[in-house]
Design an enzyme around this catalytic site. Structure first.
Site, PDB file in Angstrom:
ATOM      1  N   ASN A   1       0.918  -1.334  -0.316  1.00 47.63           N
ATOM      2  CA  ASN A   1       0.128   0.111   0.028  1.00 47.63           C
ATOM      3  C   ASN A   1       0.695   1.094   0.196  1.00 47.63           C
ATOM      4  O   ASN A   1       2.103   1.141  -0.133  1.00 47.63           O
ATOM      5  CB  ASN A   1      -1.136  -0.085   1.150  1.00 47.63           C
ATOM      6  CG  ASN A   1       0.550  -0.087   3.049  1.00 47.63           C
ATOM      7  OD1 ASN A   1       0.902  -0.338   2.493  1.00 47.63           O
ATOM      8  ND2 ASN A   1      -0.358   0.664   3.259  1.00 47.63           N
TER       9      ASN A   1
ATOM     10  N   GLU B   1       3.726  -1.253   4.409  1.00 50.29           N
ATOM     11  CA  GLU B   1       3.218  -1.688   5.404  1.00 50.29           C
ATOM     12  C   GLU B   1       2.241  -3.659   5.678  1.00 50.29           C
ATOM     13  O   GLU B   1       2.211  -3.732   6.279  1.00 50.29           O
ATOM     14  CB  GLU B   1       2.616  -0.879   6.268  1.00 50.29           C
ATOM     15  CG  GLU B   1       1.434  -0.736   6.296  1.00 50.29           C
ATOM     16  CD  GLU B   1       0.880   1.527   7.102  1.00 50.29           C
ATOM     17  OE1 GLU B   1       0.943   1.477   7.917  1.00 50.29           O
ATOM     18  OE2 GLU B   1      -0.285   1.744   6.305  1.00 50.29           O
TER      19      GLU B   1
ATOM     20  N   CYS C   1       1.988   2.613   2.286  1.00 51.62           N
ATOM     21  CA  CYS C   1       3.558   3.459   3.607  1.00 51.62           C
ATOM     22  C   CYS C   1       3.615   1.829   3.515  1.00 51.62           C
ATOM     23  O   CYS C   1       5.254   1.067   4.026  1.00 51.62           O
ATOM     24  CB  CYS C   1       2.898   3.207   4.747  1.00 51.62           C
ATOM     25  SG  CYS C   1       1.900   5.096   5.109  1.00 51.62           S
TER      26      CYS C   1
END
Length: 742
Positions: free
Chosen positions: A524, A528, A526
């Protein structure tokens, strides 16, 4: 008997205060005496006190009696103490006069008691404050200058001025909110929520799900003392980004009200909702857990989109591309960040409907995403944000790596998105062993037309075998560069822009606990989370008749539109060595995150379908480096690696156990059967083989898990500021980094 205070008012005489003052004076000079001797001093002082005796006179009597009894050093210490406090009172009185608020004196007295060190002297603060003060300054402006003065006194040696500054900001917030509520005729918490609900600021579900008595019980449970945990930076961020605001951007709630209402929202469907609201509130308000920004911002609101992360697989069609851009706009509008996988979109120069060289490639479509991110911000809170992912073997990779650099044709740039590259293990193997090796980049659409399969749908050894097969197939056009040339482009972009992000797709898919149901193409915004993905399929349009009118119905097969709900354990505020505290924090966080799935407002329906199939949550951590400092562990040490390996294994164990218990209580996620959790491969791949893990393995096999994905590497750039801790799992690179709480 009553005595006269310094302000002229009278209060009941209290002998305990004299005894405490004598004890402090004796202790300050290391004169130890028994209780009976101290009581004799008090008794002699009391003989001189009559109705209405001023407190200053009583203190004179104490000095005289200490000297008579031979406690000369203590008497001197007592005199100096009185002189110091006389100066302090004068300082506070001057503050009261300048700020034009009689109640500020009480706050300043509290600050002096809690921060008695010389470097936090109120005289220092007054001197700095007067350098900013202007004649006839309003009370609100004076409070702002008071905060500025405290902030400017912050140094490496006196970092707690930021805590003191936060006290002034907290005081100002209380004044503003109390004034606004008074104008609205609001006198209690329940009436406030009801009033602001009618005005459209809070969701009606709060009033619908909690009785007035429950509101009163929870309001009484709020602890305003927890405001003292905030740094100025953290509290200021809460004011700007998280507290409910009216249409003129004026705040309408206090920080503890925010935490409580978030907790009430998350506990809304629990059987014992009041108790769980208290549990959630305790961990949120003590900053031991932080919820992700969309949850903090949007829980309790009418449009309660609480998920942080969304990932869409962009289909290789005009309709599919625009559908993904439309999805991104809706997600961004409601406060979410997005990852978009462009690895299926055909490269520049590929064919369209058989016409060779007609395709413009991924860059022009990425520019469309870029412009959407700028145009559709996240509820005015922050700019829209997206990461776009492309495979390292995609033919458009060289242009992709220059999306944000400052050289070249600006028509091929997209400066407001975050490019990311999905690397197969083969790329890094060649980079390690043979930098001069050739790297072949191809068009995914062309591969499908010629070979009949999508190369991006494979990983590991199977992907490598098919990649080599495509390289050898002369029908497939290729773009060839050395590994060294590509690495140079990557490094150039990293130095200039901090991107591209890296996603190691082979390793991620090998460790995917739900590989029986799909593949993970990318991550995604970020980088993460990693969950199964698939593109949505646009079905033929239907025309139906409603009340004699033709209605066009667009139909979509949802695919796997990834959503993740995030929270973080604040390792710097938790006692990580306390297994009981850690297990409780993880258990409460997992339950809160699981509740987000059912309580969420989904900006697009495909997200809800996927979220309820896998019930993914992302429990992360912040305060990692903060924790190491508290533990006295050097970042560059073997002890560090051993410590965190054990810690994160423990967190994972608690998370799996909590999710298993939730599955027993509420049901398992849809695709649990034949997952790595079910077969035990999850534990094998991670070498979890001792007796404790074997018992959990059997328990999970028997009862299942509530959540198909459990942990994430949360970035926490904003929420770590609120918690007054270090962000994510990163080391501290600054020369000085103040973390106030111990």
């Amino acid at each position: 008997m009553k005595i006269q205070k310094r302000n002229g008012q009278y209060q009941a005489y209290d002998a305990a205060k004299i005894l405490a003052a004598i004890t402090k004076a004796l202790e300050s000079v290391n004169e130890n005496t028994d209780l009976a001797a101290k009581k004799r001093v008090v008794a002699n002082v009391e003989k001189k006190i009559t109705e209405g005796t001023p407190v200053e006179t009583i203190q004179d009597y104490v000095e005289e009696e200490l000297m008579k009894q031979g406690y000369l050093k203590a008497a001197k210490a007592y005199i100096l103490y009185r002189q110091k406090h006389l100066e302090l009172r004068k300082t506070i009185d001057e503050f009261v006069m300048l700020v034009k608020d009689p109640n500020i004196g009480k706050l300043l007295s509290e600050i002096q008691k809690e921060f008695p060190q010389e470097e936090y002297s109120l005289q220092l603060l007054l001197s700095k404050f007067k350098s900013f003060y202007k004649e006839n300054m309003s009370m609100d402006a004076a409070l702002k200058m008071l905060m500025r003065a405290a902030n400017e006194l912050i140094s490496k040696e006196s970092g707690k001025w930021e805590m003191i500054s936060a006290r002034f900001l907290s005081y100002q917030i209380d004044l503003l909110i109390d004034q606004r509520m008074q104008k609205m005729g609001v006198t209690n918490f329940y009436d406030k929520v009801r009033c602001l609900t009618k005005q459209g600021y809070y969701g009606e579900y709060l009033i619908d799900n909690y009785t007035e008595e429950q509101f009163q019980e929870l309001a009484a449970y709020m602890d305003v003392e927890r405001n003292k945990l905030f740094t100025y930076s953290g509290l200021e961020l809460i004011v700007k980004r998280y507290l409910i605001q009216d249409h003129e951007r004026k705040i309408l709630e206090k920080p503890q009200e925010m935490f409580l209402l978030i907790a009430m929202h998350l506990a809304m469907q629990e059987k014992d909702k009041v108790q769980w609201a208290k549990e959630f509130y305790d961990l949120l308000s003590t900053l031991k857990i932080t919820m992700a920004t969309p949850t903090m911002s949007n829980a309790r609101k009418p449009f309660h989109q609480m998920s942080s992360c969304f990932i869409d697989t962009v289909d290789d069609s005009l309709a599919g591309i625009y559908k993904s851009v439309d999805n991104f706009a809706k997600v961004s509008k409601n406060g979410g960040g997005m990852g978009l996988y462009f690895g299926k979109v055909r490269a520049a120069g590929s064919s369209i409907r058989g016409f060779q060289g007609a395709a413009g490639g991924v860059i022009r479509w990425i520019k469309l995403v870029n412009d959407t991110a700028v145009a559709v911000d996240q509820l005015g809170v922050r700019q829209g944000a997206a990461a776009v992912y492309l495979d390292a073997w995609h033919k458009d990779l060289p242009e992709f790596l220059q999306l944000r650099t400052n050289n070249g044709d600006d028509r091929m740039k997209a400066h407001d998105i975050f490019p990311a590259v999905c690397y197969p293990d083969l790329f890094w193997h060649l980079a390690d062993t043979n930098l001069d090796a050739s790297w072949y980049m191809m068009c995914p659409h062309e591969i499908y037309e010629i070979k009949g399969y999508h190369l991006e749908d494979y990983y590991g050894e199977e992907w490598q075998k098919r990649y080599i097969d495509c390289v050898k197939d002369k029908r497939i056009s290729k773009r060839v560069m050395s590994i060294k040339e590509i690495v140079r482009l990557i490094i150039k972009s990293l130095v200039e822009t901090g991107t591209p992000f890296a996603f190691n797709r082979d390793h991620v898919n090998k460790m995917n606990p739900n590989a029986h149901q799909g593949i993970i193409y990318c991550s995604n915004l970020c980088t993460e989370i990693a969950q199964n993905m698939s593109a949505m399929e646009l079905l033929p349009v239907e025309q139906v008749e409603v009340n004699g009118e033709p209605i066009i119905v667009e139909r979509t097969k949802p695919g796997d539109f990834v959503v993740c709900n995030l929270a973080s354990l604040t390792l710097g505020r938790l006692r990580v060595e306390d297994d009981q505290e850690m297990e409780h924090a993880v258990r409460v966080a997992v339950r809160a995150l699981d509740n987000v799935i059912d309580l969420n407002y989904y900006p697009i329906p495909y997200a809800e379908v996927t979220n309820k199939k896998y019930r993914p949550i992302g429990l992360g951590t912040s305060g990692y480096h903060h924790m190491l400092v508290k533990q006295g562990i050097s970042f560059e040490s073997e002890e560090h690696l051993q410590f965190v390996d054990q810690l994160y294994e423990k967190i994972n164990y608690y998370a799996l156990n909590a999710s298993c218990d939730l599955a027993r209580e509420k049901g398992r996620y849809q695709y649990f059967e034949n997952s790595d959790y079910d077969t035990g491969m999850y534990f094998e791949k991670r070498n979890y083989k001792d007796a404790k893990w074997n018992a959990l393995r059997e328990k999970v096999h028997q009862f299942g898990l509530r959540n198909g994905y459990l942990m994430a590497i949360a970035p926490t750039s904003s929420t770590s500021i609120i918690a007054g801790t270090s962000a994510a799992v990163d080391p501290i690179m600054k020369k000085f980094f103040n973390v106030i709480n111990n």
